[in-house]
Design an enzyme around this catalytic site. Structure first.
Site, PDB file in Angstrom:
ATOM      1  N   HIS A  99       0.874  -1.266  -0.042  1.00 10.65           N
ATOM      2  CA  HIS A  99       0.044  -0.040   0.029  1.00 10.65           C
ATOM      3  C   HIS A  99       0.819   0.992  -0.094  1.00 10.65           C
ATOM      4  CE1 HIS A  99      -4.386  -0.841  -0.040  1.00 10.65           C
ATOM      5  NE2 HIS A  99      -3.995  -1.924   0.620  1.00 10.65           N
ATOM      6  N   ASP A 104      -4.824   1.827   1.903  1.00 12.10           N
ATOM      7  CA  ASP A 104      -5.130   1.344   2.989  1.00 12.10           C
ATOM      8  C   ASP A 104      -5.708   2.324   4.159  1.00 12.10           C
ATOM      9  OD1 ASP A 104      -2.470   2.598   3.192  1.00 12.10           O
ATOM     10  OD2 ASP A 104      -1.690   0.977   4.589  1.00 12.10           O
ATOM     11  N   HIS A 242      12.872   3.769 -28.435  1.00 14.75           N
ATOM     12  CA  HIS A 242      13.297   2.381 -28.910  1.00 14.75           C
ATOM     13  C   HIS A 242      13.625   2.449 -30.132  1.00 14.75           C
ATOM     14  CE1 HIS A 242      13.291  -0.120 -25.121  1.00 14.75           C
ATOM     15  NE2 HIS A 242      12.149   0.557 -24.933  1.00 14.75           N
ATOM     16  N   TYR A 299      -7.960   9.388 -17.604  1.00 11.88           N
ATOM     17  CA  TYR A 299      -8.548  10.366 -16.382  1.00 11.88           C
ATOM     18  C   TYR A 299      -8.735  11.694 -17.106  1.00 11.88           C
ATOM     19  CZ  TYR A 299      -7.557   6.144 -13.350  1.00 11.88           C
ATOM     20  OH  TYR A 299      -7.405   5.221 -12.813  1.00 11.88           O
ATOM     21  N   GLU A 372       0.688   7.699  11.487  1.00 12.76           N
ATOM     22  CA  GLU A 372      -0.929   7.173  11.757  1.00 12.76           C
ATOM     23  C   GLU A 372      -1.669   8.174  12.713  1.00 12.76           C
ATOM     24  OE1 GLU A 372       0.138   3.305  13.157  1.00 12.76           O
ATOM     25  OE2 GLU A 372      -0.504   2.538  11.324  1.00 12.76           O
TER      26      GLU A 372
END
Ligand code: ZN
Ligand code: ZN
Length: 396
Positions: A99, A104, A242, A299, A372
């Site tokens: 994550h 998460d 390439h 998007y 956290e």
């Protein structure tokens, strides 16, 4: 309504949920365990649940006791193909999956908000939809579109939609957002330059795609500096090239791949047109041919509704222990943009840089580590947005 002490009371549970998900990261469209955990938790809160929406998506619907608006809150659930390089007891248990974007924490914070909101159901206006989305990280095929196609913005119709992202580029306890465009539209292109192979000693008998590629790469920067309005943010990068096999063989073809990033649809359309015409006409001038392809369904630009964003900022500024700042537009992309095309709302960030705790790496790094202690603020902010925007008078 919803003060910090309530969010603090849930803090340990939210952190525990985050760690559980962190240990079992799942790649895009494979979020089976995560979806199961989410659906289970929502059900224990008495929230009605729909699963397998747009793949592995989960949608919860909480009805407040009072009449009001429908507010949707979104968390993405997928992890990245990265090997975790952080020494924490809840380190990823899956090889090569991590994550690393902090999704998460998004799931944990939104479940925290669901706990707060369901507890206050009797005081709540309108309805709250919880959108747990699969696969944000896969580019054009992200999970927002199949969820929208699956009807999540309808029945009941969503009036406002909000998304929160944890940010490894803002300090801990800082909310960051801006009105208008906040994240770019990414467009990926492939340019095949077709020449004619030959001997390196006789380029006049060949059509050299390596030489033409060099011209095209250089000229494409002229699209930025000479063809697009300088007041519009725009980036073009050729990141992959390439061609050839040996020092004295002119190859038949060269392949270039790159990305452009824009912040409004008009610039986006003209940028794509110019990239294509510069590559084609320049190649033609040197007797080669360019085939230009843009990846489809990328998007859109993520655009925060100005009026809603103003109100979001007012709400966030009232959260004790945090600071709210106006950020610059970000060149990255998000499929939350698709939800914002269906309803007004805002996408906002919560910082997690904290050098004292070793939280200094950016999202997507193998060393990305979350502070956290900020999760309670994210939980509280989501609950507050749902409550305030649910009021029948809407944006005020
Ligand atoms: Zn990411
Ligand atoms: Zn992300």
């Amino acid at each position: 309504m919803f003060d910090l002490s309530e969010a603090k009371a849930l803090e340990q549970e939210v952190i525990q949920i985050r760690r559980t998900i962190h240990m079992q990261p799942e790649l895009s469209y494979q979020e089976f365990e995560t979806a199961k955990l989410v659906a289970g938790k929502l059900r224990t809160l008495g929230i009605s649940v729909r699963t397998k929406v747009g793949g592995t998506g989960v949608v919860g619907l909480l009805k407040g006791a009072k009449r009001g608006k429908v507010v949707a809150l979104r968390a993405d659930m997928d992890a990245l193909p990265v090997t975790e390089n952080v020494d924490v007891p809840f380190k990823s248990r899956r090889d090569g999956v991590m994550h690393a974007c902090g999704h998460d924490t998004h799931v944990a914070m939104l479940l925290g908000a669901a706990m707060l909101l369901s507890k206050h159901r009797d005081d709540l206006y309108g309805q709250v939809k919880f959108l747990f989305q699969p696969a944000e990280e896969v580019g054009g095929k992200g999970g927002a579109k199949p969820m929208i196609d699956g009807g999540v913005m309808k029945e009941p119709k969503v009036d406002y939609v909000f998304g929160l992202h944890i940010s490894g580029t803002e300090p801990s306890n800082v909310f960051a957002l801006r009105p208008g465009p906040i994240m770019a539209a990414p467009d990926t292109f492939k340019i095949r330059i077709i020449g004619k192979g030959g001997h390196g000693s006789s380029p006049h008998l060949a059509v050299d795609p390596v030489f033409v590629s060099a011209q095209v790469i250089t000229a494409l920067q002229g699209v930025t500096s000479r063809m697009i309005d300088q007041r519009e943010p725009f980036v073009i990068s050729v990141c992959n090239i390439h061609a050839g096999t040996k020092d004295n063989i002119i190859p038949d073809e060269a392949l270039l791949e790159g990305t452009i990033r824009t912040f409004n649809e008009k610039t986006r359309v003209s940028a794509k047109k110019y990239v294509s015409s510069v590559a084609k006409s320049l190649s033609r001038a040197f007797k080669a041919k360019a085939v230009v392809d843009f990846k489809e369904n990328e998007y859109p630009v993520t655009v925060n509704d100005p009026a809603a964003t103003k109100k979001v900022m007012r709400i966030l500024r009232r959260i004790r222990g945090t600071r709210t700042v106006v950020c610059k537009p970000i060149m990255g992309a998000e499929d939350f943009s698709r939800f914002l095309q269906k309803a007004p709302g805002a996408f906002y960030f919560l910082g997690t840089i904290n050098p004292k705790k070793g939280c200094t790496n950016t999202n997507h790094s193998s060393q990305f580590k979350v502070d956290e202690d900020v999760l309670k603020y994210g939980t509280l902010s989501l609950a507050k947005l749902a409550y305030e925007f649910g009021k029948p008078n809407g944006v005020g």
